[in-house]
Design a protein around this motif. Sequence first.
Motif, PDB file in Angstrom:
ATOM      1  N   TYR A  51       0.835  -1.202   0.000  1.00 28.24           N
ATOM      2  CA  TYR A  51       0.000   0.000   0.000  1.00 28.24           C
ATOM      3  C   TYR A  51       0.876   1.261   0.000  1.00 28.24           C
ATOM      4  O   TYR A  51       0.656   2.188  -0.775  1.00 28.24           O
ATOM      5  CB  TYR A  51      -0.919  -0.028   1.228  1.00 28.24           C
ATOM      6  N   TYR A  52       1.884   1.262   0.867  1.00 35.70           N
ATOM      7  CA  TYR A  52       2.753   2.437   0.934  1.00 35.70           C
ATOM      8  C   TYR A  52       3.615   2.581  -0.328  1.00 35.70           C
ATOM      9  O   TYR A  52       3.901   3.698  -0.752  1.00 35.70           O
ATOM     10  CB  TYR A  52       3.598   2.427   2.219  1.00 35.70           C
ATOM     11  N   GLN A 111       2.593   1.904  -3.260  1.00 35.77           N
ATOM     12  CA  GLN A 111       1.679   2.543  -4.218  1.00 35.77           C
ATOM     13  C   GLN A 111       1.486   4.018  -3.893  1.00 35.77           C
ATOM     14  O   GLN A 111       1.426   4.860  -4.789  1.00 35.77           O
ATOM     15  CB  GLN A 111       0.343   1.817  -4.223  1.00 35.77           C
ATOM     16  N   ILE A 112       1.375   4.318  -2.594  1.00 32.17           N
ATOM     17  CA  ILE A 112       1.221   5.715  -2.176  1.00 32.17           C
ATOM     18  C   ILE A 112       2.442   6.522  -2.645  1.00 32.17           C
ATOM     19  O   ILE A 112       2.318   7.657  -3.100  1.00 32.17           O
ATOM     20  CB  ILE A 112       1.087   5.807  -0.628  1.00 32.17           C
ATOM     21  N   TYR A 113       3.625   5.904  -2.529  1.00 32.73           N
ATOM     22  CA  TYR A 113       4.853   6.596  -2.939  1.00 32.73           C
ATOM     23  C   TYR A 113       5.050   6.572  -4.455  1.00 32.73           C
ATOM     24  O   TYR A 113       6.040   7.103  -4.956  1.00 32.73           O
ATOM     25  CB  TYR A 113       6.068   5.959  -2.255  1.00 32.73           C
ATOM     26  N   GLY A 114       4.123   5.918  -5.146  1.00 28.39           N
ATOM     27  CA  GLY A 114       4.196   5.895  -6.611  1.00 28.39           C
ATOM     28  C   GLY A 114       5.359   5.061  -7.140  1.00 28.39           C
ATOM     29  O   GLY A 114       5.911   5.354  -8.204  1.00 28.39           O
ATOM     30  N   ARG A 132      11.433   3.352   0.359  1.00 19.20           N
ATOM     31  CA  ARG A 132      11.969   3.930  -0.878  1.00 19.20           C
ATOM     32  C   ARG A 132      13.235   4.743  -0.638  1.00 19.20           C
ATOM     33  O   ARG A 132      13.359   5.887  -1.063  1.00 19.20           O
ATOM     34  CB  ARG A 132      10.926   4.742  -1.613  1.00 19.20           C
TER      35      ARG A 132
END
Lengths: 250, 314
Positions: free
Chosen positions: B99-100, B102-105, B151
Amino acid sequence: MMKQIIVIVKKDLKETLRTRAFYFSIAIVLFFMVMLGGVVRGQINSSIEQGLTPAEVIPVIQPLMGTLVFTLSLLVMMLFCLYISAYTLTMEKIKHSLESLLCTPLSLRQIWLGKSLAVFLPSAILGLLFAFAAMAGINQLFIAPQIGQSVTPGAAPLVATLVAAPLIIFFLVTLLIALQLIITNIRWINIAFMGLIFGVGFGISPFVRLGSASWNIVFISLAVAAILALVTMFLSRLVTKERIVLSSKG
Amino acid sequence: MAQPVITLDNVTKMIAGRLILNNISFVVEQGDIFGYLGPNGAGKTTTIRVILGLFPPNSGKVSVLGKSVERDDAREKVGFVLEADGLYDNMTAYENLDYYCQIYGMPSVMKSKRIDEMLELVGLSDRAEDKVSSYSKGMRQKLALARSMLREPDLLILDEPTAGVDPTGQIEVRQTILNSAQRGKTIFLSSHNLDEVQRTCNRIALIDQGEIKLYGELEKLRSDMGKRQITIETGIRTRQQAKLLDGVVAELEALPYVASCDREAQKLRLRLEGRSDVSEIVAILSQKNIDVEEVRKGEISLEEIYAKVTQGSE
């Protein structure tokens, strides 16, 4: 920007589908549909008993179908948004997951919109789905066997159902999410929820009487949506990260 | 001078009319493992919230990685572990990290490799598909740490990362922090665990009642503050000698340049002030037939620094 919002929406939708409340609200909606089906059936039977021909019954049934589709779609949307929004944010605030999300590079508006869409999209889709399924079912079970053809709602109720009702729900949801973001006490959140939902319901109901489907429904609904949008815009100034974090104390 | 990574410049923060941060300033430089200490309610968590852009300061400036914290992109390269881990209980460890990502792209091709690496790093690979609700506190902290490093952030902000973690877990978490620092990351570590800070941090700030009471390089602070302190190792063996040592404490405290004298088993710890004469102290002990085995200057632990600075506030 949109990509991240969709990520939030997808995750929240998954969580919603895991809740019992979601399936409970589907059961309530099915109950409503059966009740409304009974109302239409009664109307057709009484028209035929009065000696009206099938061609004369259609103008009686059509406005009834219009108000039925609009009312049912709005009711279902409101019911789902109540159940879904009550779950998503409250839990995230209690568990402080929301605070972590606020520390990411996402903006507050992205999070707010993502959370709102996660409630709005399933509510709107299910609302429309159930309303049109009810229309098809009533046609199939009661109208077509009696008068030999299906009856669809007129243009006004269709616009009200497809445009005005989703607009009302969208702004209602953004407002509910905003309140959930900044209010600490769950009891106050619930009171605000019920107040808003009943407020919208009672605001529209005098203009939506069975069998009187006109453009008034569209205008009134759009006016209600506009009022909700204005209140949301006013409230947006109060929605700050600080307020959200401080109201997350459990 | 190294690049500043976090800069707080005369920051004041009030919440509900209460002054929480009173004009605080400090700089965390690139490559620092910066320990942020203070008693409960001193303003540590509020400082972290200000740095992460959750709380706007009432006055003063805050910048992170050269950008004002008011900008959302200031947090682009910032990883964090907050006091409450903020994990999703009904999701698995893998789903939480996914999920994170994806949040961070993060691009899909990199995502699963990175998640596997992070789970491996914190030793949770074999529990990746378990729901977080079944995790212990230590496992949750490790997962939160893994999430913070997803990331490759330049700055890690850790609020009590070992709180509630068992000793083995604490060592693992500490090692992960040190490894990150070795890879050039800057770490801001808020902790109650003085031993942890002493073992890992090169610079510290100590906040008390919303004010920075102490700030600088840990070793320098220890030596500066220790200059006025001596530890005397005595060679007492018998109970009678021990009684003698008790008796001499009051005599030493009566000396004009001795601020305090404490006995700890065979040791005497003396805090000195003004012009002092250590040879006079040794002479007094000799007169009492107490053998002096060693006199050490400047030995002060972080615990002692902490106690001295925060005296009376907890």
